[in-house]
Design a protein around this motif. Structure first.
Motif, PDB file in Angstrom:
ATOM      1  N   ASN A 128       9.248   3.193  -0.778  1.00 53.31           N
ATOM      2  CA  ASN A 128       9.785   2.188   0.156  1.00 53.31           C
ATOM      3  C   ASN A 128       9.908   0.826  -0.518  1.00 53.31           C
ATOM      4  OD1 ASN A 128       9.944   4.046   2.192  1.00 53.31           O
ATOM      5  ND2 ASN A 128       7.993   3.486   3.100  1.00 53.31           N
ATOM      6  N   GLY A 129       9.094   0.577  -1.539  1.00 53.72           N
ATOM      7  CA  GLY A 129       9.129  -0.693  -2.250  1.00 53.72           C
ATOM      8  C   GLY A 129      10.101  -0.718  -3.420  1.00 53.72           C
ATOM      9  N   GLY A 130      10.709   0.405  -3.748  1.00 53.31           N
ATOM     10  CA  GLY A 130      11.663   0.469  -4.856  1.00 53.31           C
ATOM     11  C   GLY A 130      11.307   1.556  -5.846  1.00 53.31           C
ATOM     12  N   LYS A 131      11.977   1.524  -6.987  1.00 52.16           N
ATOM     13  CA  LYS A 131      11.782   2.537  -8.019  1.00 52.16           C
ATOM     14  C   LYS A 131      10.535   2.258  -8.844  1.00 52.16           C
ATOM     15  CE  LYS A 131      16.701   3.376  -8.700  1.00 52.16           C
ATOM     16  NZ  LYS A 131      17.803   3.283  -9.664  1.00 52.16           N
ATOM     17  N   CYS A 183       2.580   3.285  -3.356  1.00 53.76           N
ATOM     18  CA  CYS A 183       1.225   3.699  -3.711  1.00 53.76           C
ATOM     19  C   CYS A 183       1.227   4.123  -5.180  1.00 53.76           C
ATOM     20  CB  CYS A 183       0.777   4.839  -2.812  1.00 53.76           C
ATOM     21  SG  CYS A 183      -0.778   5.575  -3.315  1.00 53.76           S
ATOM     22  N   GLY A 184       0.738   3.265  -6.051  1.00 62.24           N
ATOM     23  CA  GLY A 184       0.730   3.568  -7.477  1.00 62.24           C
ATOM     24  C   GLY A 184      -0.108   4.789  -7.801  1.00 62.24           C
ATOM     25  N   THR A 185      -1.264   4.912  -7.180  1.00 55.37           N
ATOM     26  CA  THR A 185      -2.142   6.047  -7.439  1.00 55.37           C
ATOM     27  C   THR A 185      -1.467   7.358  -7.067  1.00 55.37           C
ATOM     28  OG1 THR A 185      -4.047   4.651  -6.969  1.00 55.37           O
ATOM     29  CG2 THR A 185      -4.418   7.016  -6.952  1.00 55.37           C
ATOM     30  N   GLY A 186      -0.837   7.389  -5.913  1.00 58.69           N
ATOM     31  CA  GLY A 186      -0.148   8.598  -5.469  1.00 58.69           C
ATOM     32  C   GLY A 186       1.025   8.950  -6.349  1.00 58.69           C
ATOM     33  N   ASN A 187       1.785   7.949  -6.784  1.00 60.33           N
ATOM     34  CA  ASN A 187       2.930   8.196  -7.648  1.00 60.33           C
ATOM     35  C   ASN A 187       2.502   8.714  -9.016  1.00 60.33           C
ATOM     36  OD1 ASN A 187       5.773   7.235  -6.566  1.00 60.33           O
ATOM     37  ND2 ASN A 187       4.197   5.978  -5.630  1.00 60.33           N
ATOM     38  N   VAL A 188       1.419   8.170  -9.560  1.00 61.62           N
ATOM     39  CA  VAL A 188       0.908   8.658 -10.842  1.00 61.62           C
ATOM     40  C   VAL A 188       0.421  10.094 -10.697  1.00 61.62           C
ATOM     41  CG1 VAL A 188      -0.897   8.369 -12.592  1.00 61.62           C
ATOM     42  CG2 VAL A 188       0.394   6.389 -11.789  1.00 61.62           C
ATOM     43  N   ALA A 189      -0.226  10.423  -9.577  1.00 58.76           N
ATOM     44  CA  ALA A 189      -0.699  11.789  -9.342  1.00 58.76           C
ATOM     45  C   ALA A 189       0.465  12.771  -9.278  1.00 58.76           C
ATOM     46  CB  ALA A 189      -1.520  11.841  -8.061  1.00 58.76           C
ATOM     47  N   VAL A 190       1.532  12.400  -8.591  1.00 55.68           N
ATOM     48  CA  VAL A 190       2.711  13.262  -8.500  1.00 55.68           C
ATOM     49  C   VAL A 190       3.327  13.454  -9.880  1.00 55.68           C
ATOM     50  CG1 VAL A 190       5.082  13.371  -7.633  1.00 55.68           C
ATOM     51  CG2 VAL A 190       3.214  12.771  -6.095  1.00 55.68           C
ATOM     52  N   ALA A 191       3.468  12.368 -10.631  1.00 56.17           N
ATOM     53  CA  ALA A 191       4.045  12.457 -11.976  1.00 56.17           C
ATOM     54  C   ALA A 191       3.191  13.349 -12.874  1.00 56.17           C
ATOM     55  CB  ALA A 191       4.182  11.064 -12.587  1.00 56.17           C
ATOM     56  N   PHE A 192       1.883  13.191 -12.807  1.00 54.99           N
ATOM     57  CA  PHE A 192       0.983  14.020 -13.607  1.00 54.99           C
ATOM     58  C   PHE A 192       1.166  15.494 -13.271  1.00 54.99           C
ATOM     59  CE2 PHE A 192      -2.930  16.345 -14.295  1.00 54.99           C
ATOM     60  CZ  PHE A 192      -3.206  16.029 -15.621  1.00 54.99           C
TER      61      PHE A 192
END
Length: 73
Positions: A39-42, A12-21
């Motif tokens: 689950n899809g990789g790094k 989930c790109g949106t979720g990963n960007v939110a966590v990083a932010f």
């Protein structure tokens, strides 16, 4: 967690960007990037400028579906 049409998506790109932010804005990590494991990789989320600017999301692209589209007129 992002739910796809039939199952969980691999990344989930949106979720990963939110966590990083969140991590970067609270200075819980150093630098201007965060690497996550899905689950899809790094995935690497990077802000080349300030946090109010657009981030870059980098990771492997994998084909998960192939199909044909037929038009009827």
């Amino acid at each position: 967690f992002e739910r796809g049409v039939y199952a969980e998506t691999k990344a989930c790109g949106t979720g990963n960007v939110a966590v990083a932010f969140h991590l970067l804005s609270r200075r819980q990590v150093q630098g201007n990037s965060v690497q996550t494991m899905t689950n899809g990789g790094k995935l690497k989320i990077e802000w080349p400028g300030a946090l109010h600017e657009r981030p870059f999301l980098r990771g492997n692209a994998v084909r998960v579906f192939r199909g044909n589209l037929a038009w009827q007129t």
